[in-house]
Design an enzyme around this catalytic site. Structure first.
Site, PDB file in Angstrom:
ATOM      1  CG  ASN A   8      -1.777   1.199   1.352  1.00 45.87           C
ATOM      2  OD1 ASN A   8      -1.819   2.031   0.438  1.00 45.87           O
ATOM      3  ND2 ASN A   8      -2.481   1.330   2.468  1.00 45.87           N
ATOM      4  CE  LYS A  10      -0.272   3.114   4.799  1.00 52.06           C
ATOM      5  NZ  LYS A  10      -0.126   3.168   6.252  1.00 52.06           N
ATOM      6  CG  HIS A  93      -5.803   1.811   5.330  1.00 53.29           C
ATOM      7  ND1 HIS A  93      -5.332   2.731   6.234  1.00 53.29           N
ATOM      8  CD2 HIS A  93      -4.784   0.925   5.135  1.00 53.29           C
ATOM      9  CE1 HIS A  93      -4.086   2.417   6.560  1.00 53.29           C
ATOM     10  NE2 HIS A  93      -3.731   1.323   5.898  1.00 53.29           N
ATOM     11  CD  GLU A 165      -3.252  -2.457   7.419  1.00 51.82           C
ATOM     12  OE1 GLU A 165      -2.181  -2.686   6.857  1.00 51.82           O
ATOM     13  OE2 GLU A 165      -3.837  -1.361   7.327  1.00 51.82           O
ATOM     14  N   GLY A 235       2.889  -1.189   4.306  1.00 48.01           N
ATOM     15  CA  GLY A 235       2.942   0.237   4.001  1.00 48.01           C
ATOM     16  C   GLY A 235       4.375   0.666   3.729  1.00 48.01           C
TER      17      GLY A 235
HETATM   18  P1  13P Z   1       3.107   0.119   7.705  1.00 50.88           P
HETATM   19  O1  13P Z   1       3.588  -1.143   7.062  1.00 50.88           O
HETATM   20  O2  13P Z   1       3.878   1.322   7.321  1.00 50.88           O
HETATM   21  O3  13P Z   1       2.954  -0.048   9.187  1.00 50.88           O
HETATM   22  O4  13P Z   1       1.624   0.383   7.156  1.00 50.88           O
HETATM   23  C1  13P Z   1       0.686  -0.592   7.282  1.00 50.88           C
HETATM   24  C2  13P Z   1      -0.493  -0.188   6.503  1.00 50.88           C
HETATM   25  O5  13P Z   1      -1.226   0.705   6.899  1.00 50.88           O
HETATM   26  C3  13P Z   1      -0.741  -0.872   5.223  1.00 50.88           C
HETATM   27  O6  13P Z   1      -2.007  -0.628   4.743  1.00 50.88           O
END
Ligand code: 13P
Length: 256
Positions: A8, A10, A93, A165, A235
């Site tokens: 992801n 983001k 999310h 998550e 992420g």
């Molecule tokens: P991180 O791997 O940066 O903790 O993020 C997790 C996340 O929100 C994936 O959708």
């Protein structure tokens, strides 16, 4: 069962940067049939990346979309517009829930819209740190899971992927903590128990459940061996080419 490795991205990478990253990733990773590699770039990059991608090696996901297919919804992108461009969509999310105030009703409509448009929803659920501290973890998991699935028919439930998550384990959360494999195992049990109660044993065992939260190439192996975990939603580490490709290799080793 396939192992899912989902990156992801983001709100990171320009369209150009995304294209360069994808080019390098495609060169670096082999075609592992039993590992489904997926990346979720910004919506802006989906069109061009969908032309660039080798779908034998990996697939694309949207990070979000709106539940109506068309109409007067300024600024939104619909699942029907994404149809054909992406195979997956991340829905609900925690950043959508807490920053953009999406509730379970909205999430449920999005899950239904994804299915209607032949896109596999990756439904994200997970408790915050304070919910966990107050002993509410199993209630939150149940509410978000059942809430998120409430707008689809029982026959479609096995088309959904669940991503657990815990908000407190996401690397961008202030003072994020590392989730232990035992904590994840407990939550995954709760997820599958709830699915079994409502949809039966078969569905509960067939649905893929992913874990996400500060995953990197060093802890990926431990997370992938948690009973009931079928993959990872990543992420920060998915933005680093060597980390992401190392995680894919770890997944391959775990499967062997
Ligand atoms: P991180 O791997 O940066 O903790 O993020 C997790 C996340 O929100 C994936 O959708």
């Amino acid at each position: 069962m396939k192992t899912y490795i989902v990156g992801n991205w983001k709100l990171n990478f320009t369209v150009g940067e995304a294209s360069i990253y994808l080019h390098k990733l495609l060169k670096k990773i082999p075609n592992y049939r039993d590992i489904e590699v997926v990346v979720a770039p910004s919506a802006l990059a989906l069109q061009s990346l969908s032309l660039q991608i080798d779908r034998h090696k990996m697939k694309l996901a949207a990070q979000n979309a709106f539940y109506r297919d068309f109409g007067a919804f300024t600024g939104e992108i619909s699942f029907s517009q994404l149809r054909g461009l992406v195979d997956y969509a991340i829905i609900g999310h925690s950043e959508r829930r807490y920053i953009f105030k999406e509730d379970d009703k909205m999430v449920a409509k999005k899950v239904a819209a994804a299915i209607r448009n032949k896109i596999t929803p990756i439904l994200c659920i997970g408790e915050t740190e304070s919910e966990r501290a107050f002993g509410e973890t199993s209630d939150v998991i149940r509410d978000q899971l059942m809430g998120g699935l409430s707008e689809i028919g029982d026959d479609d439930v096995d088309k959904v992927i669940i991503a657990y998550e815990p908000v407190w384990a996401i690397s961008s959360t202030k003072a994020a903590k590392i989730a232990s494999p035992d904590e994840i195992a407990d939550s995954v049990k709760i997820i599958r128990r709830n699915l079994e109660e409502i949809y039966g044993k078969k569905v509960a065992s067939e649905i893929s459940v992913l874990f996400g939260g500060s995953v990197n190439s060093s802890n990926a192996g431990a997370y992938l061996t948690v009973p009931g975990v079928n993959g990872l939603l990543i992420g920060g580490s998915s933005l680093i080419l060597s980390e992401f490709s190392d995680i894919i290799e770890v997944a391959k080793r775990v499967q062997a």
